[in-house]
Scaffold this motif. Structure first.
Motif, short mmCIF file in Angstrom:
data_model
loop_
_atom_site.label_atom_id
_atom_site.label_comp_id
_atom_site.label_asym_id
_atom_site.label_seq_id
_atom_site.Cartn_x
_atom_site.Cartn_y
_atom_site.Cartn_z
N UNK A 98 0.78 -1.33 0.14
CA UNK A 98 0.10 0.02 0.01
C UNK A 98 1.11 1.30 0.08
N UNK A 99 1.93 1.10 0.15
CA UNK A 99 3.24 2.39 0.01
C UNK A 99 2.99 3.20 -1.31
N UNK A 100 2.72 2.35 -2.37
CA UNK A 100 2.52 3.17 -3.73
C UNK A 100 0.95 3.52 -4.11
N UNK A 101 0.17 3.24 -3.21
CA UNK A 101 -1.11 3.78 -3.57
C UNK A 101 -1.99 4.84 -2.78
N UNK A 102 -2.10 5.77 -3.32
CA UNK A 102 -2.49 6.99 -2.88
C UNK A 102 -4.19 7.05 -2.70
N UNK A 103 -4.84 6.92 -3.77
CA UNK A 103 -6.31 7.03 -3.90
C UNK A 103 -7.12 5.77 -3.22
N UNK A 104 -8.35 6.16 -3.12
CA UNK A 104 -9.14 4.98 -2.71
C UNK A 104 -9.27 3.84 -3.78
N UNK A 105 -9.48 4.67 -5.18
CA UNK A 105 -9.64 3.63 -6.27
C UNK A 105 -8.43 2.83 -6.50
N UNK A 106 -7.25 3.21 -6.09
CA UNK A 106 -6.16 2.38 -6.33
C UNK A 106 -6.06 1.45 -5.45
N UNK A 107 -6.44 1.49 -4.47
CA UNK A 107 -6.44 0.53 -3.17
C UNK A 107 -7.51 -0.39 -3.46
N UNK A 108 -8.84 -0.12 -4.03
CA UNK A 108 -9.70 -1.06 -4.55
C UNK A 108 -9.09 -1.85 -5.72
N UNK A 109 -8.58 -1.22 -6.61
CA UNK A 109 -7.96 -1.94 -7.61
C UNK A 109 -6.89 -3.09 -7.21
N UNK A 110 -6.08 -2.69 -6.30
CA UNK A 110 -5.05 -3.49 -5.97
C UNK A 110 -5.57 -4.66 -5.05
N UNK A 111 -6.89 -4.26 -4.36
CA UNK A 111 -7.35 -5.48 -3.29
C UNK A 111 -7.96 -6.52 -4.45
N UNK A 112 -8.81 -5.87 -5.50
CA UNK A 112 -9.38 -6.86 -6.69
C UNK A 112 -8.17 -7.60 -7.22
N UNK A 113 -7.21 -7.04 -7.58
CA UNK A 113 -6.15 -7.71 -8.26
C UNK A 113 -5.47 -8.80 -7.58
N UNK A 114 -5.40 -8.67 -6.23
CA UNK A 114 -4.55 -9.70 -5.42
C UNK A 114 -5.86 -10.71 -5.36
N UNK A 115 -7.01 -10.49 -5.00
CA UNK A 115 -8.20 -11.53 -4.67
C UNK A 115 -8.07 -12.26 -5.98
N UNK A 116 -8.14 -11.92 -7.19
CA UNK A 116 -8.25 -12.83 -8.39
C UNK A 116 -6.68 -13.67 -8.51
N UNK A 117 -5.57 -13.09 -8.10
CA UNK A 117 -4.24 -13.46 -8.38
C UNK A 117 -4.02 -14.73 -7.49
N UNK A 118 -4.48 -14.33 -6.32
CA UNK A 118 -3.97 -15.45 -5.23
C UNK A 118 -4.64 -16.57 -5.36
N UNK A 119 -4.16 -17.73 -5.23
CA UNK A 119 -4.59 -19.14 -5.13
C UNK A 119 -4.09 -19.86 -4.08
N UNK A 120 -5.12 -20.80 -3.95
CA UNK A 120 -4.83 -21.99 -2.80
C UNK A 120 -5.45 -23.13 -3.29
N UNK A 121 -5.11 -24.20 -3.47
CA UNK A 121 -5.22 -25.49 -3.99
C UNK A 121 -4.73 -26.62 -3.28
N UNK A 122 -5.41 -27.83 -3.35
CA UNK A 122 -5.20 -28.97 -2.52
C UNK A 122 -4.14 -29.76 -3.68
N UNK A 123 -3.12 -30.38 -2.92
CA UNK A 123 -2.06 -30.98 -3.64
C UNK A 123 -2.11 -32.60 -3.36
N UNK A 124 -2.65 -33.39 -4.08
CA UNK A 124 -2.61 -34.78 -3.66
C UNK A 124 -3.88 -34.95 -2.65
N UNK A 125 -3.71 -36.17 -1.85
CA UNK A 125 -4.91 -36.42 -1.07
C UNK A 125 -4.49 -36.42 0.26
N UNK A 126 -3.49 -35.80 0.63
CA UNK A 126 -2.88 -35.79 2.08
C UNK A 126 -3.01 -34.38 2.99
N UNK A 127 -4.19 -33.75 2.64
CA UNK A 127 -4.29 -32.42 3.06
C UNK A 127 -2.89 -31.49 3.01
#
Length: 520
Positions: A98-127
């Motif tokens: 958030x150091x480079x984001x100054x406006x509210x719109x930029x923060x919202x865009x950054x949140x949306x970008x991270x929400x779409x780019x972050x991934x968590x998925x299961x690998x195999x059958x062992x949790x």
């Protein structure tokens, strides 16, 4: 088939006339596509792996009583918990995004970008779960994944206990609300039944179902009545025919055709006895003479009875004395049919009266049934939701006690966050051939479009079919050596220009492969 081949060849020759325009468009699209592929920034992927130990001795003991999601449900819960807006905002602060984001719109865009780019998925059958994030900066991608791992690992049992308490509190509030709704719905339903008690039936059917059932019964009764009337009429006709036939037989001069069952049986018996006697004795034998005398007496008796029957029939044709046994049986059947017809008429009358009463009630029935259906539907929905909430409250209480007794999940970091040494995207080895294919397709499309706009006829048949005019003759073009040389030179130039395009793309792909190998 020949026409299709001829049409395809004609289109191809038309497109060949505009080959230079097509090649120019292909070069332009190829240059733009290659520039776009080269301009796409490299993406580096940071990954980490976490093992979630969900095995506990209490799990099989509490199976079916407490909330215990399976592996797939756990993945869903983890993804919803981890990649949520509060956690993403926390991740942005932890990774100093958030150091480079100054406006509210930029923060919202950054949140949306991270929400779409972050991934968590299961690998195999062992949790075993994999966390990943892609970005053009390797350091930024690694910081994001490190912050995500921290948020994941720091998820303690206190949060789950807090969630359990909040869930139980929320469920208690919902149960109280549904209790109030159930009491109100039961009161409305009771008042409605008291107001419309006359329209209620023991089997629970509405007016529409009642009138339908009565209509079916009325139709069935009418059908049975028609069948009984037809049977009665048929019996009447048969009785009349039998009476006419019997009367005609009585009016005849000879009596043998008239049936007298008792005397006829005795005559037949005496004739059989006479035949038996004649086989043993002569005609002068006393037994034979007695048998013949008995037959004559019986025949005389039959003539007298037929005469009496004829006299009675002429005097009173409908009297029982003048009726034959068949007529008496048909009369009995006709009487039974008349009784059945009368019974069915009474039934039809009763069903008709019921049907008319139901039709009168039906004028007000739709409004009443709609109101009853609405009240009943609201009550059923509220009751179902109430029972579900009570069951969920007990399950939530047991789940909270289970969390307090022993840890349900233990997070272990298997692979710490690391960034791939080479970019994982974009795959220019695939994008460049796709851009080349798009350029060739664009060139072919332009050539086809120009051939359709500026159409040329290459054979007499197509010209005749298009214009509808008779063709008197054709003039062929014969090129001299200079014209043939010019055509060959033009063909070589076109092949060279197209070959250069392919060569440039091949060199670009080789260069990409070389640079990727050096980076590796």
């Amino acid at each position: 088939m020949e026409e299709v081949i001829g049409h395809v060849l004609s289109v191809a020759r038309g497109m060949w006339r505009h080959r230079w325009a097509a090649l120019a468009v292909a070069w332009i699209v190829a240059i733009l596509g290659a520039g776009a592929v080269v301009a796409v920034p490299d993406k580096y992927e940071a990954t980490a792996r976490i093992f979630v130990d969900t095995q506990s001795i209490l799990k099989p003991l509490m199976s079916g009583l407490a909330v215990q999601p399976n592996v797939e449900q756990q993945v869903t819960m983890l993804s919803r918990t981890l990649i949520s807006r509060p956690n993403v905002e926390k991740l942005i602060r932890m990774a100093d995004l958030d150091l480079g984001t100054k406006s509210k719109e930029a923060q919202e865009a950054l949140i949306d970008e991270l929400t779409k780019a972050l991934e968590i998925k299961s690998v195999g059958r062992d949790n075993l779960y994999a966390l990943s994030y892609r970005d053009s900066s390797p350091d930024k991608a690694k910081r994001v994944v490190q912050s995500l791992v921290s948020i994941f690992v720091e998820s303690s049992l206190g949060d789950s206990r807090k969630d359990s308490e909040v869930a139980k509190k929320f469920i208690d509030e919902q149960i109280k609300a549904y209790e109030t709704k159930l009491e109100e719905a039961e009161t409305r339903l009771k008042e409605f039944k008291l107001r419309n008690i006359d329209m209620q039936t023991g089997d629970g059917k509405g007016v529409v179902e009642q009138i339908g059932a009565i209509g079916d019964q009325l139709s069935q009764a009418r059908l049975e009545l028609r069948e009984a009337e037809n049977a009665r009429d048929s019996a009447k006709r048969q009785l009349e025919q039998e009476r006419a036939s019997y009367s005609r037989s009585l009016s005849q001069d000879t009596s043998p055709t008239v049936a007298t069952p008792e005397i006829d049986a005795r005559i037949d018996a005496q004739k059989r006895n006479l035949d038996a006697l004649l086989q043993k004795y002569t005609d002068k034998h006393p037994d034979v003479t007695g048998a013949r005398r008995m037959i004559q007496e019986l025949e005389e008796m039959k003539r007298k009875e037929v005469a009496e029957l004829r006299k009675a029939a002429l005097a009173n044709p409908g009297s029982p004395a003048a009726a034959s046994p068949a007529q008496q049986e048909m009369s009995r059947l006709l009487a039974n049919a008349e009784v059945q017809v009368a019974s069915l008429r009474a039934r039809v009358g009763e069903y008709s009266a019921r049907y008319e009463r139901a039709r009168q009630l039906m004028k007000s029935a739709p409004q009443i049934e709609a109101e009853f259906a609405q009240l009943n539907r609201d009550y059923d929905i509220n009751k179902k939701n109430y029972n579900d909430m009570v069951a969920r409250r007990e399950s939530a209480a047991l789940s909270g006690d289970l969390d307090n007794a022993a840890g349900v999940a233990d997070f272990r970091l298997i692979d710490p966050p690391r960034t791939s040494p080479k970019p994982v995207a974009p795959n220019r080895l695939i994008l460049l051939p796709m851009a080349l294919a798009a350029a060739i397709a664009a060139g072919l499309g332009v050539a086809f479009l120009l051939s359709q706009i500026r159409a040329v006829f290459f054979d007499p048949r197509s010209l005749t079919e298009m214009t509808g005019l008779p063709l008197l003759g054709t003039v062929s073009l014969n090129l001299d050596e200079a014209g043939l040389a010019k055509r060959k030179a033009d063909l070589k130039k076109f092949a060279g220009a197209f070959g250069v395009l392919l060569l440039v793309y091949a060199i670009g792909m080789a260069l990409i492969i070389f640079l990727s190998g050096r980076a590796g």
